[in-house]
Design a protein around this motif. Structure first.
Motif, PDB file in Angstrom:
ATOM      1  N   SER A  98     -44.683 -23.062  15.088  1.00  0.00           N
ATOM      2  CA  SER A  98     -44.912 -21.872  14.259  1.00  0.00           C
ATOM      3  C   SER A  98     -44.182 -20.679  14.843  1.00  0.00           C
ATOM      4  O   SER A  98     -43.755 -20.683  16.002  1.00  0.00           O
ATOM      5  CB  SER A  98     -46.412 -21.571  14.171  1.00  0.00           C
ATOM      6  N   LEU A 112     -48.468 -26.414   9.057  1.00  0.00           N
ATOM      7  CA  LEU A 112     -48.572 -24.980   9.280  1.00  0.00           C
ATOM      8  C   LEU A 112     -49.649 -24.387   8.371  1.00  0.00           C
ATOM      9  O   LEU A 112     -49.691 -24.700   7.177  1.00  0.00           O
ATOM     10  CB  LEU A 112     -47.236 -24.296   8.998  1.00  0.00           C
ATOM     11  N   VAL A 134     -48.458 -18.918   7.522  1.00  0.00           N
ATOM     12  CA  VAL A 134     -47.791 -19.006   8.818  1.00  0.00           C
ATOM     13  C   VAL A 134     -46.418 -19.634   8.636  1.00  0.00           C
ATOM     14  O   VAL A 134     -46.295 -20.715   8.053  1.00  0.00           O
ATOM     15  CB  VAL A 134     -48.616 -19.838   9.829  1.00  0.00           C
ATOM     16  N   PRO A 186     -42.626 -21.163  10.004  1.00  0.00           N
ATOM     17  CA  PRO A 186     -42.087 -21.892  11.158  1.00  0.00           C
ATOM     18  C   PRO A 186     -41.252 -20.972  12.036  1.00  0.00           C
ATOM     19  O   PRO A 186     -40.796 -19.910  11.597  1.00  0.00           O
ATOM     20  CB  PRO A 186     -41.226 -22.979  10.503  1.00  0.00           C
TER      21      PRO A 186
END
Length: 321
Positions: A163, A177, A181, A183
């Motif tokens: 993340s 995720l 949120v 990556p």
């Protein structure tokens, strides 16, 4: 301080608790047999599974990596200092965007003050399981690891996603995720230009110290390995000395901040006001601030240990090329 009280500040080699999912390359072939250890401080692990042995702030972190032959740690960078010394095995360190700018091979006791701000990786090229011990600058270790873009891409192909906040998610375990949120973004080509590509000739003379050279220099008094006046002149936020049989003293001394003792060879009797213990190679001992203490070899034969203490210098960039 009694021996029983001091036990919480000693981590024995045989009691180290490994994490096999510490970083994004934990599933990537060639890197999937690594064991990572966080000995002092929070370290830079991206996994909630990482065990921290001693959480007391020291002004730096102590960790370790154990790897079988042909296992490597993928290309990454740090914002603060990263210093390795070889406890066992034979290791090739390499650096640069693709790991081809330069390289050096280290053996037992050798130390490498890897310049901050360059991509670096390492692999065990010996015949047996090997261990390298690491010192990372600062209590928060600079906010984590910066991975070369291809490492993040390779990891995603094998089920691990990082993340934007540096937390790992394993899609093979059904993780994904969380909503909202993102990556971890890949570094852009413009951002990658900020990462130097120094040659071996530029790095090794000022960043690598060989064990037997240090032992020779420490025949009468400890040799300062890393520090403003050290063999490797740098101010990364801590100093590293090597103490040998010839330079050890039975007199007591103390520091105004915690210090760390890490034997490379031999057994060492460490004594302090209130008790004593014996350390072996691979053991790590945190000595409390203002506690008078000393260390002497307890058996015949080769004996050397690294001593680390924080300084008031910022734990910032070291590469001056």
């Amino acid at each position: 301080m009694t021996p029983a009280q001091m036990q919480s500040r000693i981590v024995r080699y045989g009691e180290l608790k490994p994490c096999r999912t510490a970083f994004i390359d934990a599933h990537t072939p060639g890197s999937d047999q690594k064991e990572n250890f966080t000995i002092i401080g929070g370290g830079v692990s991206e996994s909630a599974d990482q065990h921290v042995h001693i959480a007391i702030p020291h002004g730096f972190n102590i960790g370790a990596a154990g790897q079988p032959p042909k296992c490597r740690n993928s290309l990454h960078s740090h914002r603060t200092a990263e210093v390795f010394f070889v406890l066992s095995g034979r290791w090739r360190f390499f650096w640069g965007r693709w790991g081809k700018a330069g390289e050096v091979v280290l053996e037992r006791g050798d130390i490498f003050n890897i310049p901050t701000g360059i991509f670096r990786g390492f692999e065990n090229i010996g015949d047996d399981y090997g261990m390298i011990m690491a010192i990372l600058g600062g209590d928060d270790a600079g906010g984590g690891v910066i991975w070369a873009p291809q490492v993040i891409e390779d990891a995603a192909a094998h089920g691990l996603v990082l993340s934007e906040k540096g937390k790992l998610y394993d899609t093979k375990k059904g993780q994904s995720l969380p909503a909202g949120v993102k990556p971890m973004p890949l570094l852009t080509e413009d951002e990658l230009k900020a990462y130097p590509e120094p040659t071996t000739a530029e790095v090794v003379p000022t960043c690598v110290a060989r064990y037997w050279d240090m032992v020779a220099l420490a025949d009468r008094k400890p040799v300062k390995v890393i520090g403003e006046t050290g063999m490797l002149r740098d101010r990364p936020g801590f100093e590293v000395d090597l103490v040998t049989r010839g330079s050890a003293s039975d007199s007591l001394h103390s520091h105004d901040r915690p210090s760390v003792l890490m034997p490379v060879t031999g057994h060492w009797r460490v004594f302090w006001e209130g008790g004593e213990t014996v350390l072996a190679p691979g053991d790590t001992m945190s000595v409390p601030e203002n506690l008078s203490h000393g260390a002497m070899p307890s058996m015949t034969g080769d004996a050397a240990l690294y001593h680390i203490v924080a300084t008031d210098d910022p734990a910032g960039p070291t590469w001056k090329g």
